[in-house]
Scaffold this motif. Sequence first.
Motif, PDB file in Angstrom:
ATOM      1  N   VAL A 210      -4.492  -9.382 -97.545  1.00  0.00           N
ATOM      2  CA  VAL A 210      -4.753 -10.573 -96.813  1.00  0.00           C
ATOM      3  C   VAL A 210      -4.177 -11.841 -97.161  1.00  0.00           C
ATOM      4  CG1 VAL A 210      -6.509 -12.016 -95.706  1.00  0.00           C
ATOM      5  CG2 VAL A 210      -6.735  -9.564 -95.985  1.00  0.00           C
ATOM      6  N   LEU A 211      -4.126 -11.858 -98.601  1.00  0.00           N
ATOM      7  CA  LEU A 211      -3.480 -13.125 -99.295  1.00  0.00           C
ATOM      8  C   LEU A 211      -1.945 -13.163 -99.153  1.00  0.00           C
ATOM      9  CD1 LEU A 211      -3.593 -15.438-101.232  1.00  0.00           C
ATOM     10  CD2 LEU A 211      -3.662 -14.000-103.158  1.00  0.00           C
ATOM     11  N   GLY A 212      -1.407 -11.864 -99.356  1.00  0.00           N
ATOM     12  CA  GLY A 212       0.169 -11.835 -99.087  1.00  0.00           C
ATOM     13  C   GLY A 212       0.347 -12.327 -97.608  1.00  0.00           C
ATOM     14  N   LEU A 213      -0.273 -11.725 -96.685  1.00  0.00           N
ATOM     15  CA  LEU A 213      -0.177 -11.939 -95.337  1.00  0.00           C
ATOM     16  C   LEU A 213      -0.323 -13.552 -95.008  1.00  0.00           C
ATOM     17  CD1 LEU A 213       0.383 -11.003 -92.375  1.00  0.00           C
ATOM     18  CD2 LEU A 213      -1.928 -10.377 -92.228  1.00  0.00           C
ATOM     19  N   ASN A 214      -1.418 -14.310 -95.434  1.00  0.00           N
ATOM     20  CA  ASN A 214      -1.507 -15.619 -95.138  1.00  0.00           C
ATOM     21  C   ASN A 214      -0.595 -16.495 -95.824  1.00  0.00           C
ATOM     22  OD1 ASN A 214      -3.762 -15.371 -93.516  1.00  0.00           O
ATOM     23  ND2 ASN A 214      -5.205 -15.299 -94.737  1.00  0.00           N
ATOM     24  N   THR A 215      -0.063 -16.117 -96.969  1.00  0.00           N
ATOM     25  CA  THR A 215       0.854 -16.857 -98.009  1.00  0.00           C
ATOM     26  C   THR A 215       2.262 -16.812 -96.723  1.00  0.00           C
ATOM     27  OG1 THR A 215      -0.057 -16.180 -99.815  1.00  0.00           O
ATOM     28  CG2 THR A 215       2.132 -16.860 -99.666  1.00  0.00           C
ATOM     29  N   ALA A 216       2.479 -15.908 -96.402  1.00  0.00           N
ATOM     30  CA  ALA A 216       3.666 -15.559 -95.543  1.00  0.00           C
ATOM     31  C   ALA A 216       3.542 -16.163 -94.092  1.00  0.00           C
ATOM     32  CB  ALA A 216       4.127 -13.894 -95.069  1.00  0.00           C
ATOM     33  N   LEU A 217       2.260 -16.175 -93.614  1.00  0.00           N
ATOM     34  CA  LEU A 217       2.108 -16.947 -92.416  1.00  0.00           C
ATOM     35  C   LEU A 217       2.257 -18.598 -92.717  1.00  0.00           C
ATOM     36  CD1 LEU A 217       1.036 -17.296 -89.590  1.00  0.00           C
ATOM     37  CD2 LEU A 217      -1.554 -17.113 -90.468  1.00  0.00           C
ATOM     38  N   ARG A 218       1.695 -18.890 -93.842  1.00  0.00           N
ATOM     39  CA  ARG A 218       1.904 -20.317 -94.026  1.00  0.00           C
ATOM     40  C   ARG A 218       3.413 -20.689 -94.203  1.00  0.00           C
ATOM     41  NH1 ARG A 218       0.295 -22.766 -99.835  1.00  0.00           N
ATOM     42  NH2 ARG A 218       2.258 -21.383-100.114  1.00  0.00           N
ATOM     43  N   ASP A 219       4.275 -19.753 -94.735  1.00  0.00           N
ATOM     44  CA  ASP A 219       5.683 -20.191 -94.786  1.00  0.00           C
ATOM     45  C   ASP A 219       6.461 -20.028 -93.428  1.00  0.00           C
ATOM     46  OD1 ASP A 219       5.215 -20.156 -97.607  1.00  0.00           O
ATOM     47  OD2 ASP A 219       5.762 -18.215 -97.962  1.00  0.00           O
ATOM     48  N   LEU A 220       5.739 -19.141 -92.727  1.00  0.00           N
ATOM     49  CA  LEU A 220       6.157 -19.159 -91.189  1.00  0.00           C
ATOM     50  C   LEU A 220       6.173 -20.407 -90.249  1.00  0.00           C
ATOM     51  CD1 LEU A 220       7.851 -17.401 -88.978  1.00  0.00           C
ATOM     52  CD2 LEU A 220       5.488 -16.339 -88.591  1.00  0.00           C
ATOM     53  N   VAL A 221       4.819 -20.832 -90.579  1.00  0.00           N
ATOM     54  CA  VAL A 221       4.317 -22.017 -89.829  1.00  0.00           C
ATOM     55  C   VAL A 221       5.244 -23.243 -90.508  1.00  0.00           C
ATOM     56  CG1 VAL A 221       2.434 -23.538 -89.489  1.00  0.00           C
ATOM     57  CG2 VAL A 221       2.049 -21.068 -89.306  1.00  0.00           C
TER      58      VAL A 221
END
Length: 222
Positions: A209-220
């Motif tokens: 989850v942490l890795g996924l949300n970190t990548a999501l933040r970068d994408l946004v």
Amino acid sequence: MTKNSVRRSARLLGAGLRALLVLTLVCGVLYPLTVTGVAQALFPGRADGSKARDAEGRVVGSALIGQRYDLPGKAGEEPRPDLRWFQPRPSRGLGASTVNTRYELLLSGATNRSGDNPELLAWVKAARAAVVRENSTATYRVRPADVPPDAVTSSGSGLDPHISPAYAALQVHRVAARNGLTVREVERLVARHTEGRTLGFVGEPRVHVLGLNTALRDLVRN
């Protein structure tokens, strides 16, 4: 006490002190330094706490410990999930901490309630209703039967940093809508952060989850 007894006691005391000093040096100094040095040389990431970093190299948490993504509650209310992010498993455990408010645990552990415990059943029913409500969008409806077990139950440790691919997929439409992304973009993000079974047969597929949300933040941000 005779002189011989005194000398014998002094020798024994001296031997005991020497043993104490040697054991302290070997077990309390040399051994820890050796183990720490070997760990730093061979496994630097794990030795330092398995720190998770974002694309800019900043530490965002530990890869081994789950964390919540909540909005602060109003006066007298509990924090509520920040629905822009993928949510982890429930974090019910042995106690709360007034210092670490990011996760509802002071000690690692399970709820220790049986499968037919009324309180546990109430938690599961409430969690399932919340998952259905929060993840349904104008174009996507979550059915109660679609909710996977890990969405409504905490892990044995209460600190699991992973969720199942099924729970991640259930959240895709909501995350896409809340962040102005397409469903396909978020699906690709989940696919890149889905891990298979260890060595091909140990454990289950999972999403960090942490890795996924970190990548999501970068994408946004981009």
